[in-house]
Design an enzyme around this catalytic site. Structure first.
Site, PDB file in Angstrom:
ATOM      1  N   ASP A 482       0.610  -1.045   0.148  1.00 12.62           N
ATOM      2  CA  ASP A 482      -0.127  -0.090   0.005  1.00 12.62           C
ATOM      3  C   ASP A 482       0.602   1.617  -0.391  1.00 12.62           C
ATOM      4  O   ASP A 482       1.987   1.621   0.226  1.00 12.62           O
ATOM      5  CB  ASP A 482      -0.416   0.076   1.023  1.00 12.62           C
ATOM      6  CG  ASP A 482      -2.688   0.597   1.274  1.00 12.62           C
ATOM      7  OD1 ASP A 482      -2.342   1.343   0.231  1.00 12.62           O
ATOM      8  OD2 ASP A 482      -3.201  -0.027   1.667  1.00 12.62           O
ATOM      9  N   ASP A 552     -10.660   2.012  -3.314  1.00  8.03           N
ATOM     10  CA  ASP A 552     -11.104   2.442  -2.376  1.00  8.03           C
ATOM     11  C   ASP A 552     -12.847   2.411  -2.143  1.00  8.03           C
ATOM     12  O   ASP A 552     -12.979   1.462  -0.703  1.00  8.03           O
ATOM     13  CB  ASP A 552     -10.697   3.057  -1.300  1.00  8.03           C
ATOM     14  CG  ASP A 552      -9.537   2.251  -0.677  1.00  8.03           C
ATOM     15  OD1 ASP A 552      -8.940   1.498  -0.206  1.00  8.03           O
ATOM     16  OD2 ASP A 552      -8.551   3.783   0.075  1.00  8.03           O
TER      17      ASP A 552
HETATM   18  C1  GLA Z   1      -5.682   1.854   2.343  1.00  7.54           C
HETATM   19  C2  GLA Z   1      -6.189   0.832   1.060  1.00  7.54           C
HETATM   20  C3  GLA Z   1      -6.959  -0.191   1.939  1.00  7.54           C
HETATM   21  C4  GLA Z   1      -6.634  -0.194   3.616  1.00  7.54           C
HETATM   22  C5  GLA Z   1      -5.754   0.544   4.021  1.00  7.54           C
HETATM   23  C6  GLA Z   1      -5.115   0.014   5.458  1.00  7.54           C
HETATM   24  O1  GLA Z   1      -6.816   3.146   2.703  1.00  7.54           O
HETATM   25  O2  GLA Z   1      -6.484   1.333   0.763  1.00  7.54           O
HETATM   26  O3  GLA Z   1      -7.815  -1.049   1.265  1.00  7.54           O
HETATM   27  O4  GLA Z   1      -6.057  -1.393   3.240  1.00  7.54           O
HETATM   28  O5  GLA Z   1      -5.413   1.568   2.766  1.00  7.54           O
HETATM   29  O6  GLA Z   1      -5.088   1.739   5.959  1.00  7.54           O
END
Ligand code: GLA
Length: 737
Positions: A482, A552
């Site tokens: 990430d 997301d």
């Molecule tokens: C980001 C990612 C999510 C998740 C969160 C965790 O927002 O896009 O899918 O993994 O971080 O903190």
């Protein structure tokens, strides 16, 4: 051979004809060494070399002869625009010499035909595997005064309508020069009869398609955020005025780079369009020492004579076959459950095992443990950088949880966000100078975190060691990598004042070197990239990680637009798509399970919800969807995509639904998906004409058992039942009989 070079004796010009199966790209070297662009379009076998259209006087005196009374390059189509010598359009390169001058006069110096495709040092790029697959023209230009050489590379694909361009600058003077801008590709189209297609948005609504007319002046997209960004994808297509989904000329450009970029179309005073793409010159500067060279990243250029749809399929094939790498490149991707929306930070090993039990029953193959497993990470305000498992939360650590997953027949994946550090962390305490910041200025936080300075070798080495230890600490077969903020306070404590503008590009190079080392060391791991959803969805990343968390936003209706936009360039195998709970956590909307499932089946499929809260019959229903996806996944992930109705085709009737098709490469299997956006009473009838089937074959609808000829399905189509209540999505599976 894809590249033909010929000298035209009569007027002293020579030209290169670059041929792909359906396109020709022509470069003319004028008598005086100016390298001019003579066109890119439908394939021709022969070029007269006459280039009459480019010699037309448009009111200013034009080359080829450069009449000394009135020298002007202002309207001459060029392969690479040089600054300060009467081409007043935006230049492709800006250089400051020791004497402070900034003009460049680039003329033909030499050329070289290379079998295959040379690597670009330190940068991701498409690659050739077979002999004869690619021929590369390296065309070197030299300044008329200084020993500065610019080599333009054109990798021409014999069996794909693709030409990849990049550029390298070499300083053979005795002094340092400063590069202030280096574009990777420039094309002077000679006219502006195009519409510009771009993919723009934000967090939660990435890559929405926008189409605009070209007008005199600049139309551009860019990122200044340190990464390719949610806001503008490094992609542009120019559509001929008459181009549509399945017909007309389309020119697609995608930048193989994950940092700041710019792509612009400048329409000049004779209404000719110059397209340029490269590293953003905002906050860019590169000190090129005597004897050193600088490589600008690759631009993938796709030509389609058959509309946007064919352009997409050309990108998809190229990226699957010659950009992605590693063991997972062409392997069917597992169905994943990710615990993020199921638990957020609130979990322990018991909760995870319960979720795994439900997921197993629902047909899942891989359990991915998201954020919150390490250090003091009870929320998103702390502990990034402390990559040590929190055994309070996870008794027995990673080996235990992995063994529990294994018992259930599930693979195990882990979330990491290595490029970041929380101010409240052990890592920050130990190395406050490792984060990107300007000493003496307040550090701006985003999601309470800072970026690590990956332009530093020591930071990259540290991350390599730390991550290697984690990846080797248990049987980890999947990594979700990430990246959750943008770059501000651009500065590196390791660089002196003169070199500070190199930092954003050095960061990207540092990231690439880290990914290169890790993916080589852990070839069995399936790496998935993520950046607050799809904030770094670009081909640079795909070179290392063959799939990317698309957004997301998991709302099915939002996803229709996001995924359709993403799939304009990137193959379904690259798009991670999950079924989540309702009401949706990002939009609050309630959509039927069938719609969530069928929409997620447009890419690599998975789940992101608390299955322990589902009733038995819901789990059984989900298990059916998983079984269905297993049946169709190779068609979806590795077949051809056809957009039947796109969300961006704005017409009252059409916006009601989106429809797409996946067809296996051998055309034996097809999946047709329709997803409704709203219901209407007494709605007009909708006929859906299929695409991409084997014209001379018959196909059986697996649900009804009905057999249709492909021609009937493609030329007459299916009449769709209108949406009614929860019946918001349909899938039809066809098998050739
Ligand atoms: C980001 C990612 C999510 C998740 C969160 C965790 O927002 O896009 O899918 O993994 O971080 O903190």
């Amino acid at each position: 051979m894809p590249v033909v070079f010929e000298k035209c004796a009569e007027d002293g010009t020579s030209f290169f004809l670059l041929n792909t199966p359906n396109s020709s790209y022509i470069i003319t070297v004028l008598k005086n060494g100016i390298v001019s662009h003579s066109g890119w379009g439908r394939r021709i076998e022969k070029w007269s070399g006459n280039a009459a259209i480019w010699k037309t006087d448009r009111g200013v005196n034009l080359p080829p002869d450069l009449d000394p009374r009135n020298l002007s390059l202002d309207t001459l189509p060029q392969e690479y625009g040089a600054p300060g010598k009467s081409d007043f359009r935006p230049s492709s390169i800006d250089v400051a010499f020791k004497d402070g001058s900034r003009a460049l006069d680039l003329r033909y110096f030499s050329h070289n035909l290379i079998e295959g495709k040379p690597q670009i040092k330190g940068l991701p790029a498409t690659y050739a595997l077979e002999s004869g697959e690619v021929q590369t023209l390296a065309l070197t230009l030299k300044d008329t005064v200084f020993d500065v050489y610019v080599t333009l590379f054109y990798a021409v694909w014999a069996e794909r309508d693709v030409i990849c361009r990049w550029a390298e600058v070499e300083n053979k003077t005795q002094d340092k020069i400063k590069l202030e801008k280096v574009m990777s590709a420039c094309i002077d189209f000679g006219c502006s009869d195009f519409r510009m297609f771009q993919l723009s948005g934000s967090w939660g609504r990435e890559r929405k398609a926008y189409i605009r007319e070209l007008v005199p002046g600049t139309q551009s997209i860019e990122s200044r955020r340190g990464s390719s960004s949610h806001h503008q994808n490094p992609f542009v297509a120019l559509l001929a005025k008459d181009a549509s989904e399945d017909s007309g000329e389309v020119f697609g450009f995608n930048f193989v780079y994950s940092g700041n970029f710019e792509a612009r179309v400048d329409v000049d005073f004779v209404e000719a369009a110059r397209f340029s793409m490269g590293i953003n010159s905002y906050n860019f500067g590169w000190n090129l020492e005597a004897g050193a060279s600088f490589a600008a990243p690759e631009v993938v250029m796709v030509y389609s004579k058959d509309g946007l749809g064919q352009m997409s399929r050309t990108f998809h094939d190229l990226y699957r076959e010659r950009l992605c790498r590693g063991e997972w490149q062409l392997k069917p991707r597992p169905i994943v459950i990710n615990n993020w929306e199921a638990t957020y930070f609130d979990f322990d090993e018991k909760k995870l095992c319960a979720l795994a039990d439900a997921a197993k029953e629902a047909g899942v193959e891989m359990f991915v443990l998201d954020d919150g497993w390490f250090g003091n990470r009870f929320d998103d305000r702390r502990a990034l950088g402390d990559w040590v498992v929190n055994t309070q939360k996870l008794k027995g650590g990673l080996p235990y949880i992995v063994s529990e997953m294994k018992k259930r027949g599930l693979g195990f994946g882990l979330w990491v966000e290595p490029e970041m550090v929380s101010p409240e962390s052990e890592l920050f305490k130990a190395h406050p100078d490792w984060c990107i910041h300007i000493p003496g200025r307040e550090m701006y936080l985003a999601r309470t975190q800072l970026m690590l300075d990956l332009s530093r070798q020591d930071v990259v080495d540290y991350l390599f060691e730390t991550l290697s230890d984690i990846f080797a600490s248990a049987e980890i077969s999947y990594i979700k990598w990430d990246f959750n903020r943008y770059m501000t306070d651009v500065f590196s404590e390791k660089l002196d004042a003169e070199h500070q503008q190199e930092m954003p590009h050095r960061y990207v190079l540092g990231l690439y070197s880290l990914l290169e080392r890790l993916t080589a060391k852990f070839p069995h791991i399936l790496f998935e990239s993520c950046a607050s959803g799809g904030g770094r969805f670009d081909p640079g990343i795909l070179y290392y990680m063959p799939q990317i968390w698309t957004s997301d936003n998991t709302d099915a209706l939002s996803r229709i637009t996001i995924q359709a936009g993403t799939a304009v360039v990137y193959p379904p195998s690259a798009m991670s798509c999950h079924v989540s709970a309702v009401p949706n956590h990002q939009t609050g909307r309630i959509t039927p399970l069938a719609q969530r499932a069928f929409t997620a089946m447009a890419g690599t499929y998975g789940y992101e919800l608390d299955m322990t809260k589902l009733a038995k019959d819901e789990i059984a229903q989900i298990a059916e969807y998983s079984a269905l996806y297993k049946k169709i996944r190779s068609v979806v992930q590795f077949g051809d995509c056809y957009r039947l109705v796109s969300p961006w085709e704005k017409s009252g009737r059409i916006e009601k639904y989106a429809a797409w098709m996946n067809v296996s490469k051998d055309k034996s299997h097809a999946v047709v998906t329709v997803s409704w956006i709203y219901a209407e009473a007494y709605a007009p009838k909708i006929v859906l004409k299929l695409k991409g089937l084997d014209e001379n074959a018959d196909y059986k609808d697996l649900k009804s058992g009905n057999v249709y000829s492909a021609k009937e399905l493609m030329y007459f189509g299916l009449i769709l039942a209108n949406m009614w209540g929860g019946n918001a999505s349909e899938q039809i599976l066809l098998v050739r009989v």
